[in-house]
Scaffold this motif. Structure first.
Motif, PDB file in Angstrom:
ATOM      1  N   ILE A 126      -8.930  -2.090   8.994  1.00 37.54           N
ATOM      2  CA  ILE A 126      -8.719  -0.562   9.343  1.00 37.54           C
ATOM      3  C   ILE A 126      -7.703  -0.160   8.801  1.00 37.54           C
ATOM      4  N   TYR A 127      -6.594  -1.100   8.313  1.00 37.97           N
ATOM      5  CA  TYR A 127      -5.524  -0.494   7.551  1.00 37.97           C
ATOM      6  C   TYR A 127      -6.071   0.003   6.158  1.00 37.97           C
ATOM      7  N   GLU A 128      -7.083  -0.995   5.588  1.00 43.04           N
ATOM      8  CA  GLU A 128      -7.298  -0.535   4.200  1.00 43.04           C
ATOM      9  C   GLU A 128      -8.368   0.776   4.153  1.00 43.04           C
ATOM     10  N   LYS A 129      -9.185   1.191   5.390  1.00 42.76           N
ATOM     11  CA  LYS A 129      -9.739   2.199   5.404  1.00 42.76           C
ATOM     12  C   LYS A 129      -8.741   3.268   5.353  1.00 42.76           C
ATOM     13  N   VAL A 130      -7.648   3.419   6.314  1.00 47.29           N
ATOM     14  CA  VAL A 130      -6.761   4.373   6.370  1.00 47.29           C
ATOM     15  C   VAL A 130      -6.032   4.457   4.875  1.00 47.29           C
ATOM     16  N   LEU A 131      -5.809   3.400   4.202  1.00 50.00           N
ATOM     17  CA  LEU A 131      -5.299   3.475   2.740  1.00 50.00           C
ATOM     18  C   LEU A 131      -6.229   4.226   2.165  1.00 50.00           C
ATOM     19  N   GLY A 132      -7.216   4.162   1.966  1.00 50.31           N
ATOM     20  CA  GLY A 132      -8.473   4.814   1.352  1.00 50.31           C
ATOM     21  C   GLY A 132      -8.513   6.223   1.633  1.00 50.31           C
ATOM     22  N   ASP A 133      -8.320   6.502   2.942  1.00 52.58           N
ATOM     23  CA  ASP A 133      -8.347   7.910   3.407  1.00 52.58           C
ATOM     24  C   ASP A 133      -7.161   8.642   2.584  1.00 52.58           C
ATOM     25  N   PHE A 134      -6.265   8.045   2.334  1.00 54.19           N
ATOM     26  CA  PHE A 134      -4.838   8.700   1.777  1.00 54.19           C
ATOM     27  C   PHE A 134      -5.380   9.103   0.489  1.00 54.19           C
ATOM     28  N   VAL A 185      -3.833  -6.983  -2.955  1.00 54.70           N
ATOM     29  CA  VAL A 185      -2.784  -6.657  -2.241  1.00 54.70           C
ATOM     30  C   VAL A 185      -1.170  -6.685  -3.187  1.00 54.70           C
ATOM     31  N   GLU A 186      -1.220  -7.640  -4.174  1.00 58.46           N
ATOM     32  CA  GLU A 186      -0.276  -7.727  -4.945  1.00 58.46           C
ATOM     33  C   GLU A 186       0.095  -6.138  -5.728  1.00 58.46           C
ATOM     34  N   ILE A 187      -1.065  -5.446  -6.221  1.00 59.98           N
ATOM     35  CA  ILE A 187      -0.549  -4.219  -6.761  1.00 59.98           C
ATOM     36  C   ILE A 187      -0.161  -3.241  -5.569  1.00 59.98           C
ATOM     37  N   LEU A 188      -0.354  -3.366  -4.447  1.00 67.87           N
ATOM     38  CA  LEU A 188       0.310  -2.678  -3.156  1.00 67.87           C
ATOM     39  C   LEU A 188       1.448  -2.947  -3.224  1.00 67.87           C
ATOM     40  N   LYS A 189       2.000  -4.273  -2.984  1.00 71.80           N
ATOM     41  CA  LYS A 189       3.204  -4.973  -2.923  1.00 71.80           C
ATOM     42  C   LYS A 189       4.246  -4.174  -4.211  1.00 71.80           C
ATOM     43  N   ASN A 190       3.770  -4.461  -5.345  1.00 66.98           N
ATOM     44  CA  ASN A 190       4.506  -4.215  -6.552  1.00 66.98           C
ATOM     45  C   ASN A 190       4.825  -2.525  -6.470  1.00 66.98           C
ATOM     46  N   ALA A 191       3.801  -1.931  -5.709  1.00 68.29           N
ATOM     47  CA  ALA A 191       4.222  -0.350  -5.679  1.00 68.29           C
ATOM     48  C   ALA A 191       5.221   0.049  -4.466  1.00 68.29           C
ATOM     49  N   GLY A 192       5.568  -0.760  -3.701  1.00 70.13           N
ATOM     50  CA  GLY A 192       6.558  -0.706  -2.763  1.00 70.13           C
ATOM     51  C   GLY A 192       5.553  -0.188  -1.353  1.00 70.13           C
ATOM     52  N   ILE A 193       4.623  -0.895  -1.454  1.00 68.45           N
ATOM     53  CA  ILE A 193       3.711  -0.510  -0.085  1.00 68.45           C
ATOM     54  C   ILE A 193       3.740  -2.090   0.527  1.00 68.45           C
ATOM     55  N   ASP A 194       4.135  -2.022   1.853  1.00 70.38           N
ATOM     56  CA  ASP A 194       4.547  -3.220   2.634  1.00 70.38           C
ATOM     57  C   ASP A 194       3.222  -3.606   3.456  1.00 70.38           C
ATOM     58  N   TYR A 195       2.197  -4.225   2.750  1.00 75.49           N
ATOM     59  CA  TYR A 195       0.893  -4.402   3.090  1.00 75.49           C
ATOM     60  C   TYR A 195       1.001  -5.261   4.322  1.00 75.49           C
TER      61      TYR A 195
END
Length: 119
Positions: A26-34, A3-13
């Motif tokens: 579910i959110y993580e699956k959607v992120l994977g689909d991205f 999650v820290e990698i996401l937050k550092n990239a400006g993704i509000d996990y």
């Protein structure tokens, strides 16, 4: 998922998980689909062809996706591009700058998601 990698990239996990009714999986699956999203490829084709309507359509799509997924930096860059295109009056330099900012934000978001999923 890191999650820290996401937050550092400006993704509000945290906010995104709330939006997904607290279902992190579910959110993580959607992120994977991205990671499989092809909107940038279509946007590049439109940009290179000078097809501002096609570019607007792709950017507007990404604006919705990034907003719903709380990919904040991508959302902000995409909003700038969409608003520029929506206005209809812009220089080639302004369009190029907005597009490059959008492209960079998109690629950085994808890289962050990929890296976060490796953890």
């Amino acid at each position: 998922m890191n999650v820290e990698i996401l937050k550092n990239a400006g993704i509000d996990y945290d906010h995104a998980v709330k939006r997904f009714m607290g279902k992190a999986s579910i959110y993580e699956k959607v992120l994977g689909d991205f990671l499989n999203d092809t909107a940038l490829d279509r946007a590049l084709v439109a940009f290179d062809a000078g097809d501002t309507q096609g570019l607007f359509s792709c950017a507007h799509e990404i604006k919705g996706v990034s907003g719903n997924m709380d990919i904040t930096r991508l959302y902000d860059a995409t909003c700038e591009l969409v608003e520029l295109l929506r206005g209809g009056k812009f220089s080639d330099d302004a369009l190029k700058a907005a597009f490059l900012s959008f492209q960079s934000a998109y690629m950085n978001a994808k890289m962050a998601v990929w890296e976060a999923m490796q953890e």
